[in-house]
Write an enzyme that holds these catalytic residues in place. Structure first.
Site, PDB file in Angstrom:
ATOM      1  CD  GLU A  42      -2.076   1.471   2.803  1.00 23.30           C
ATOM      2  OE1 GLU A  42      -2.340   2.540   3.346  1.00 23.30           O
ATOM      3  OE2 GLU A  42      -2.239   0.657   3.641  1.00 23.30           O
ATOM      4  CG  ASP A  46       0.067   6.917  -1.208  1.00 17.09           C
ATOM      5  OD1 ASP A  46      -1.078   7.519  -1.526  1.00 17.09           O
ATOM      6  OD2 ASP A  46       1.160   7.833  -1.067  1.00 17.09           O
ATOM      7  CG  ASP A 115      -5.892   1.166   3.325  1.00 17.87           C
ATOM      8  OD1 ASP A 115      -5.886   2.459   2.844  1.00 17.87           O
ATOM      9  OD2 ASP A 115      -5.868   1.150   4.767  1.00 17.87           O
ATOM     10  CD  GLU A 118      -3.171   4.229  -1.574  1.00 19.56           C
ATOM     11  OE1 GLU A 118      -3.187   5.310  -1.819  1.00 19.56           O
ATOM     12  OE2 GLU A 118      -3.098   3.574  -0.268  1.00 19.56           O
TER      13      GLU A 118
END
Length: 246
Positions: A42, A46, A115, A118
């Protein structure tokens, strides 16, 4: 899983990366300090998503200044947007979550879906490189990229612009309550501006603040809204806003 990987548009050379991307912290091995969960992916995803979207925005809107591009970027990488993508690809059904947690609705939580989306982008990047991750992003963000011809603005930004434009100072946010278990909290945030308050609820403080700002703006009479801009369309999993309740 075959149908799910078809939606990703990529066959993993290292299936362990996909498995990790789909492993929620609650299903990870405590003996390994949950390092087999999707949290590290994650973190990576991102950054990959931000790069992919930033490059796309610069390409698509060559006449816009940095500030306008930044507003678009903030909306396109927001948790609500990520949760919408995750829901669209059937991510909730693919997640590894203990049965007991699944019965609490953890699979459908916006933050969990955001989450994990990502994390999937991070896994795609590690397994196939930036081109594979970008292909996924451009496939599932295309509709949102084309949806608004003008740079969007979040509810918090619109409320701040409204108050500052009238010499009222900054809105004040405070946490009214926090309920639920640590892995699935529910925040209620109160915002005060111009002597009036409104509340918003969300599964993160940021989402609850946005919901509170949206509720405050919704309470303005039409003639008093000025240039606050239109409210963004609601998305599945978005925090719910509400005015003070008796």
């Amino acid at each position: 899983m075959s149908d799910f990987t078809d939606r990703l548009g990529h066959r993993f050379a290292n299936p362990a990366l996909l498995s990790q991307a789909l492993t929620h912290r609650s299903a990870a091995d405590p003996r390994r300090r949950q390092l087999d969960s999707n949290e590290r992916l994650e973190f990576l995803g991102d950054r990959v998503l931000a790069l992919a979207i930033a490059e796309w925005l610069a390409e698509r809107f060559p006449q816009e200044r940095e500030g306008e591009l930044g507003k678009r970027l903030a909306v396109l990488v927001a948790a609500d947007t990520l949760a919408k993508v995750g829901e669209g690809i059937g991510l909730s059904e693919a997640l590894r979550i203990p049965p007991a947690e699944g019965r609490t609705g953890l699979r459908q939580r916006a933050t969990v879906l955001a989450d994990a989306t990502e994390a999937l982008i991070g896994a795609l990047y590690l397994d196939g490189g930036l081109e594979v991750a970008q292909r996924f992003v451009r496939r599932y963000w295309a509709e949102m990229m084309a949806a608004d011809p003008t740079p969007p603005m979040s509810a918090k930004s619109r409320l701040q612009e409204w108050t500052l434009g009238r010499g009222l100072g900054l809105p004040v946010y405070r946490t009214a309550s926090t309920t639920g278990p640590s892995h699935a909290p529910v925040f209620v945030i109160e915002v005060q501006a111009q002597g009036r308050t409104a509340e918003g609820k969300g599964d993160t403080k940021r989402a609850a603040e946005q919901a509170a700002a949206e509720a405050w703006l919704a309470g303005l009479p039409p003639e008093g809204r000025g240039n606050t801009g239109p409210a963004p369309a609601p998305t599945p999993g978005a925090a719910r806003a509400r005015e003070d309740e008796s």
